[in-house]
Design an enzyme around this catalytic site. Structure first.
Site, mmCIF file in Angstrom:
data_model
loop_
_atom_site.group_PDB
_atom_site.id
_atom_site.type_symbol
_atom_site.label_atom_id
_atom_site.label_comp_id
_atom_site.label_asym_id
_atom_site.label_seq_id
_atom_site.Cartn_x
_atom_site.Cartn_y
_atom_site.Cartn_z
ATOM 1 N N LYS A 107 0.906 -1.285 -0.060
ATOM 2 C CA LYS A 107 -0.085 0.070 -0.015
ATOM 3 C C LYS A 107 0.889 1.210 -0.040
ATOM 4 O O LYS A 107 0.774 2.154 -0.770
ATOM 5 C CB LYS A 107 -1.026 0.137 1.325
ATOM 6 C CG LYS A 107 -1.973 -1.140 1.522
ATOM 7 C CD LYS A 107 -2.763 -0.899 2.658
ATOM 8 C CE LYS A 107 -2.120 -0.910 3.918
ATOM 9 N NZ LYS A 107 -1.595 -2.024 4.466
ATOM 10 N N ARG A 151 -9.092 0.871 9.216
ATOM 11 C CA ARG A 151 -8.841 -0.499 9.433
ATOM 12 C C ARG A 151 -9.777 -0.952 10.237
ATOM 13 O O ARG A 151 -9.786 -2.011 10.399
ATOM 14 C CB ARG A 151 -7.341 -0.311 10.305
ATOM 15 C CG ARG A 151 -6.185 -0.560 9.562
ATOM 16 C CD ARG A 151 -5.027 -0.442 10.472
ATOM 17 N NE ARG A 151 -3.925 -1.076 10.054
ATOM 18 C CZ ARG A 151 -2.821 -0.331 9.306
ATOM 19 N NH1 ARG A 151 -2.951 0.723 9.128
ATOM 20 N NH2 ARG A 151 -1.623 -1.118 9.514
ATOM 21 N N ARG A 196 11.750 -5.715 4.674
ATOM 22 C CA ARG A 196 11.255 -4.636 4.442
ATOM 23 C C ARG A 196 12.233 -3.544 5.175
ATOM 24 O O ARG A 196 12.571 -3.705 6.445
ATOM 25 C CB ARG A 196 9.697 -4.466 5.084
ATOM 26 C CG ARG A 196 9.111 -2.972 4.608
ATOM 27 C CD ARG A 196 7.710 -3.162 4.725
ATOM 28 N NE ARG A 196 7.121 -3.206 5.913
ATOM 29 C CZ ARG A 196 5.803 -2.608 5.881
ATOM 30 N NH1 ARG A 196 4.891 -2.406 4.775
ATOM 31 N NH2 ARG A 196 5.196 -2.507 7.101
ATOM 32 N N ARG A 228 11.322 -1.576 10.752
ATOM 33 C CA ARG A 228 10.351 -1.180 11.873
ATOM 34 C C ARG A 228 10.261 -2.419 12.855
ATOM 35 O O ARG A 228 10.485 -3.286 12.782
ATOM 36 C CB ARG A 228 9.170 -1.071 11.145
ATOM 37 C CG ARG A 228 8.791 0.303 10.545
ATOM 38 C CD ARG A 228 7.588 0.245 9.587
ATOM 39 N NE ARG A 228 6.367 -0.281 10.441
ATOM 40 C CZ ARG A 228 5.078 -0.379 9.482
ATOM 41 N NH1 ARG A 228 5.058 0.329 8.265
ATOM 42 N NH2 ARG A 228 4.142 -0.702 10.285
ATOM 43 N N ARG A 246 -0.221 -9.050 13.377
ATOM 44 C CA ARG A 246 -0.476 -7.776 12.707
ATOM 45 C C ARG A 246 -1.548 -8.681 11.594
ATOM 46 O O ARG A 246 -2.770 -7.973 11.127
ATOM 47 C CB ARG A 246 0.436 -7.132 11.811
ATOM 48 C CG ARG A 246 1.339 -6.375 13.074
ATOM 49 C CD ARG A 246 2.374 -5.428 12.483
ATOM 50 N NE ARG A 246 2.107 -4.694 11.303
ATOM 51 C CZ ARG A 246 2.899 -4.057 10.660
ATOM 52 N NH1 ARG A 246 4.115 -4.486 10.541
ATOM 53 N NH2 ARG A 246 2.447 -2.972 9.886
HETATM 54 P P1 AMP Z 1 0.998 0.838 9.076
HETATM 55 O O1 AMP Z 1 2.250 1.675 9.012
HETATM 56 O O2 AMP Z 1 -0.227 1.417 8.416
HETATM 57 O O3 AMP Z 1 1.246 -0.567 9.109
HETATM 58 O O4 AMP Z 1 0.672 1.083 10.583
HETATM 59 C C1 AMP Z 1 1.667 0.748 11.634
HETATM 60 C C2 AMP Z 1 0.803 0.833 13.180
HETATM 61 O O5 AMP Z 1 0.193 1.824 13.231
HETATM 62 C C3 AMP Z 1 -0.451 -0.487 12.836
HETATM 63 O O6 AMP Z 1 -0.079 -1.791 13.358
HETATM 64 C C4 AMP Z 1 -1.271 0.025 14.185
HETATM 65 O O7 AMP Z 1 -0.672 -0.332 15.287
HETATM 66 C C5 AMP Z 1 -1.320 1.619 13.797
HETATM 67 N N1 AMP Z 1 -2.369 1.981 13.136
HETATM 68 C C6 AMP Z 1 -2.114 2.571 11.794
HETATM 69 N N2 AMP Z 1 -3.023 2.970 11.234
HETATM 70 C C7 AMP Z 1 -4.223 2.416 11.887
HETATM 71 C C8 AMP Z 1 -5.560 2.630 11.990
HETATM 72 N N3 AMP Z 1 -6.252 3.320 11.083
HETATM 73 N N4 AMP Z 1 -6.236 2.161 13.149
HETATM 74 C C9 AMP Z 1 -5.734 1.779 13.942
HETATM 75 N N5 AMP Z 1 -4.243 1.528 14.229
HETATM 76 C C10 AMP Z 1 -3.500 1.892 13.191
#
Ligand code: AMP
Length: 211
Positions: free
Chosen positions: A13, A88, A123, A156, A167
């Site tokens: 994404k 999400r 990654r 990360r 996740r």
């Molecule tokens: P991402 O970079 O999109 O993979 O997000 C990393 C982490 O941030 C996720 O595993 C969640 O812990 C948190 N996070 C990001 N976006 C959301 C969301 N829309 N709702 C809840 N937690 C989020």
């Protein structure tokens, strides 16, 4: 042009959002990136989010809905935007509806769990500008150094294999139902996420251009 990218963590994404944002000159709004910035800066929101993010759990809906409300109110969103990583959960999608925001396209990038686990191990992320890389699929010109800003690449904390499994489980139970939510609104397009980056971009562009 209001676009939303759905997909498992590591589906691509963020990579596609960077490319499509450039192509259509619209900003990408990534709640994950905003949360990482807040955690790095040690703000109140960052401190609140840290334990959830590091455990591979979702940050509470009210926190991320607040982030999105503030971000979408900024001027650069007037001509459109890409949502990467939001919503999400179904309540987050309902909050977006309640804000009166209707997406033009919801694109789900489809990658099987096995490929996700394999991808996540390679990654990398620029610690300075946040650009995404992969040791095999998107290598930098100089190992460990960002092509865009010269920053150092990092892994990360939540890309560790044991966290990735959690996740993925969270994705299937809480986020995947959004596919039905947007399919019912006639907005959903599925794009196979295991082709080359260029091929995936071409398919996403075809959805956007209505080809
Ligand atoms: P991402 O970079 O999109 O993979 O997000 C990393 C982490 O941030 C996720 O595993 C969640 O812990 C948190 N996070 C990001 N976006 C959301 C969301 N829309 N709702 C809840 N937690 C989020």
């Amino acid at each position: 042009m209001k676009l939303m990218f759905l997909g498992a963590p590591g589906a691509g994404k963020g990579t596609q959002a960077e490319i499509i944002a450039d192509k259509y000159s619209i900003p990408t709004i990534s709640t994950g990136a905003i949360l990482r910035e807040a955690m790095a800066a040690g703000t109140e929101m960052g401190v609140k989010a840290k334990s959830y993010c590091e455990a591979g759990k979702l940050v509470p809906d009210d926190v991320v809905i607040g982030i999105i409300k503030d971000r979408l109110a900024k001027d650069d969103c007037k001509g459109g935007f890409i949502l990467d990583g939001f919503p999400r959960t179904v309540p987050q999608a309902e909050a977006l509806d309640a804000m009166g925001i209707e997406m033009d396209h919801v694109i789900s990038i489809e990658v099987d769990d096995e490929s996700i686990v394999e991808r996540m191990s390679g990654r990398r992320l620029c610690g300075k500008c946040g650009a995404s890389y992969h040791t095999v699929y998107i290598p930098t010109k100089v190992a460990g150094i960002c092509d865009k800003c010269g920053g150092e690449l990092i892994t990360r904390a939540d890309d560790k294999p044991e966290v990735v499994k959690d996740r993925l489980a969270t994705y299937h139970s809480q986020t995947e139902p959004l596919k039905d939510y947007y399919a019912a609104k006639g907005k959903l397009a599925l794009v196979k996420g295991t082709d080359t980056i260029d091929a995936i971009t071409a398919k996403i562009s075809a959805v956007i251009d209505g080809i």
